[in-house]
Motif scaffolding. Structure first.
Motif, PDB file in Angstrom:
ATOM      1  N   MET A   1       0.847  -1.164   0.000  1.00 17.94           N
ATOM      2  CA  MET A   1       0.000   0.000   0.000  1.00 17.94           C
ATOM      3  C   MET A   1       0.897   1.233   0.000  1.00 17.94           C
ATOM      4  SD  MET A   1      -3.060   1.110   2.626  1.00 17.94           S
ATOM      5  CE  MET A   1      -2.180   0.536   4.048  1.00 17.94           C
ATOM      6  N   ILE A   2       0.427   2.279  -0.601  1.00 22.54           N
ATOM      7  CA  ILE A   2       1.149   3.542  -0.658  1.00 22.54           C
ATOM      8  C   ILE A   2       0.226   4.631  -0.151  1.00 22.54           C
ATOM      9  CG2 ILE A   2       2.277   5.207  -2.155  1.00 22.54           C
ATOM     10  CD1 ILE A   2       2.845   2.845  -4.074  1.00 22.54           C
ATOM     11  N   GLU A   3       0.707   5.384   0.827  1.00 23.94           N
ATOM     12  CA  GLU A   3      -0.058   6.506   1.367  1.00 23.94           C
ATOM     13  C   GLU A   3       0.648   7.795   1.001  1.00 23.94           C
ATOM     14  OE1 GLU A   3      -0.032   5.632   5.533  1.00 23.94           O
ATOM     15  OE2 GLU A   3      -1.466   3.996   5.325  1.00 23.94           O
ATOM     16  N   ARG A   4      -0.143   8.831   0.752  1.00 20.58           N
ATOM     17  CA  ARG A   4       0.422  10.138   0.400  1.00 20.58           C
ATOM     18  C   ARG A   4      -0.150  11.202   1.330  1.00 20.58           C
ATOM     19  NH1 ARG A   4      -0.969   7.489  -4.293  1.00 20.58           N
ATOM     20  NH2 ARG A   4       0.634   7.285  -5.866  1.00 20.58           N
ATOM     21  N   LYS A   5       0.712  12.127   1.714  1.00 19.87           N
ATOM     22  CA  LYS A   5       0.282  13.282   2.511  1.00 19.87           C
ATOM     23  C   LYS A   5       0.853  14.520   1.857  1.00 19.87           C
ATOM     24  CE  LYS A   5       0.526  15.295   7.122  1.00 19.87           C
ATOM     25  NZ  LYS A   5       1.062  15.123   8.473  1.00 19.87           N
ATOM     26  N   GLN A   6      -0.032  15.400   1.391  1.00 20.49           N
ATOM     27  CA  GLN A   6       0.412  16.617   0.726  1.00 20.49           C
ATOM     28  C   GLN A   6       0.937  17.601   1.754  1.00 20.49           C
ATOM     29  OE1 GLN A   6       0.138  15.023  -2.582  1.00 20.49           O
ATOM     30  NE2 GLN A   6       0.583  17.182  -2.679  1.00 20.49           N
ATOM     31  N   LEU A   7       2.126  18.110   1.506  1.00 22.46           N
ATOM     32  CA  LEU A   7       2.723  19.170   2.293  1.00 22.46           C
ATOM     33  C   LEU A   7       2.721  20.418   1.413  1.00 22.46           C
ATOM     34  CD1 LEU A   7       5.651  17.014   3.707  1.00 22.46           C
ATOM     35  CD2 LEU A   7       3.443  17.472   4.785  1.00 22.46           C
ATOM     36  N   LYS A   8       3.361  21.464   1.835  1.00 24.45           N
ATOM     37  CA  LYS A   8       3.309  22.721   1.079  1.00 24.45           C
ATOM     38  C   LYS A   8       3.660  22.529  -0.401  1.00 24.45           C
ATOM     39  CE  LYS A   8       4.814  27.477   1.184  1.00 24.45           C
ATOM     40  NZ  LYS A   8       5.561  28.491   1.920  1.00 24.45           N
ATOM     41  N   ASP A   9       4.887  22.164  -0.696  1.00 19.47           N
ATOM     42  CA  ASP A   9       5.302  21.954  -2.086  1.00 19.47           C
ATOM     43  C   ASP A   9       5.945  20.587  -2.267  1.00 19.47           C
ATOM     44  OD1 ASP A   9       7.559  22.482  -0.626  1.00 19.47           O
ATOM     45  OD2 ASP A   9       8.456  23.827  -2.095  1.00 19.47           O
ATOM     46  N   ARG A  10       5.634  19.690  -1.331  1.00 17.94           N
ATOM     47  CA  ARG A  10       6.199  18.346  -1.352  1.00 17.94           C
ATOM     48  C   ARG A  10       5.097  17.353  -1.010  1.00 17.94           C
ATOM     49  NH1 ARG A  10      11.084  18.731  -2.387  1.00 17.94           N
ATOM     50  NH2 ARG A  10      12.249  17.158  -1.297  1.00 17.94           N
ATOM     51  N   THR A  11       5.398  16.095  -1.211  1.00 15.76           N
ATOM     52  CA  THR A  11       4.473  15.019  -0.864  1.00 15.76           C
ATOM     53  C   THR A  11       5.221  14.002  -0.015  1.00 15.76           C
ATOM     54  OG1 THR A  11       3.276  15.312  -2.943  1.00 15.76           O
ATOM     55  CG2 THR A  11       2.938  13.230  -1.774  1.00 15.76           C
ATOM     56  N   GLN A  12       4.683  13.696   1.161  1.00 16.69           N
ATOM     57  CA  GLN A  12       5.258  12.645   1.986  1.00 16.69           C
ATOM     58  C   GLN A  12       4.623  11.327   1.552  1.00 16.69           C
ATOM     59  OE1 GLN A  12       4.164  12.091   6.197  1.00 16.69           O
ATOM     60  NE2 GLN A  12       6.357  12.358   6.577  1.00 16.69           N
ATOM     61  N   VAL A  13       5.441  10.412   1.090  1.00 18.21           N
ATOM     62  CA  VAL A  13       4.974   9.116   0.615  1.00 18.21           C
ATOM     63  C   VAL A  13       5.368   8.070   1.648  1.00 18.21           C
ATOM     64  CG1 VAL A  13       5.122   7.398  -1.226  1.00 18.21           C
ATOM     65  CG2 VAL A  13       5.252   9.839  -1.776  1.00 18.21           C
ATOM     66  N   THR A  14       4.394   7.274   2.083  1.00 16.39           N
ATOM     67  CA  THR A  14       4.661   6.188   3.016  1.00 16.39           C
ATOM     68  C   THR A  14       4.435   4.871   2.297  1.00 16.39           C
ATOM     69  OG1 THR A  14       3.921   7.560   4.867  1.00 16.39           O
ATOM     70  CG2 THR A  14       4.102   5.193   5.262  1.00 16.39           C
ATOM     71  N   PHE A  15       5.484   4.068   2.212  1.00 18.99           N
ATOM     72  CA  PHE A  15       5.419   2.744   1.617  1.00 18.99           C
ATOM     73  C   PHE A  15       5.085   1.767   2.747  1.00 18.99           C
ATOM     74  CE2 PHE A  15       8.221   5.314  -0.958  1.00 18.99           C
ATOM     75  CZ  PHE A  15       7.788   5.045  -2.245  1.00 18.99           C
ATOM     76  N   VAL A  16       4.043   0.962   2.558  1.00 21.60           N
ATOM     77  CA  VAL A  16       3.534   0.100   3.623  1.00 21.60           C
ATOM     78  C   VAL A  16       3.464  -1.344   3.135  1.00 21.60           C
ATOM     79  CG1 VAL A  16       1.612  -0.309   5.215  1.00 21.60           C
ATOM     80  CG2 VAL A  16       2.089   2.019   4.428  1.00 21.60           C
TER      81      VAL A  16
END
Length: 91
Positions: A1-16
């Protein structure tokens, strides 16, 4: 699974991945870490998963694979798409 969290001008991607599938250590290896298996090992979490977080530029595309013990390479079935050998993610 891949989760994404939008930050200001970046994206935090969590590989699960599940904690035990596959067994042993697993790393996410991609163009964002110069294909270095030591850069992003998946760490066990309390919910029975293991994860690695990577912060990437927003609106970008990256290739990656997982590397498990025994030189076992595999793709993420939840990736945005695959380009033959690699999984692909868009941020």
């Amino acid at each position: 699974m891949i989760e994404r969290k939008q930050l200001k001008d970046r994206t935090q991607v969590t590989f699960v991945l599940p904690a035990d599938t596959p067994e042993g250590p697993v790393s996410v290896v991609g163009d964002f870490n110069h294909r270095n298996p030591a850069a992003h090992p998946l760490e066990p979490q309390g919910d029975g998963t293991r994860t690695a977080k990577v912060t990437l530029p927003a609106h970008s595309s990256h290739s990656f694979r997982y590397l498990a013990a025994g030189d076992y390479w595999f793709n993420d079935e939840h990736a945005d798409h695959h380009d033959g050998t690699n999984s692909r993610i868009h941020t």
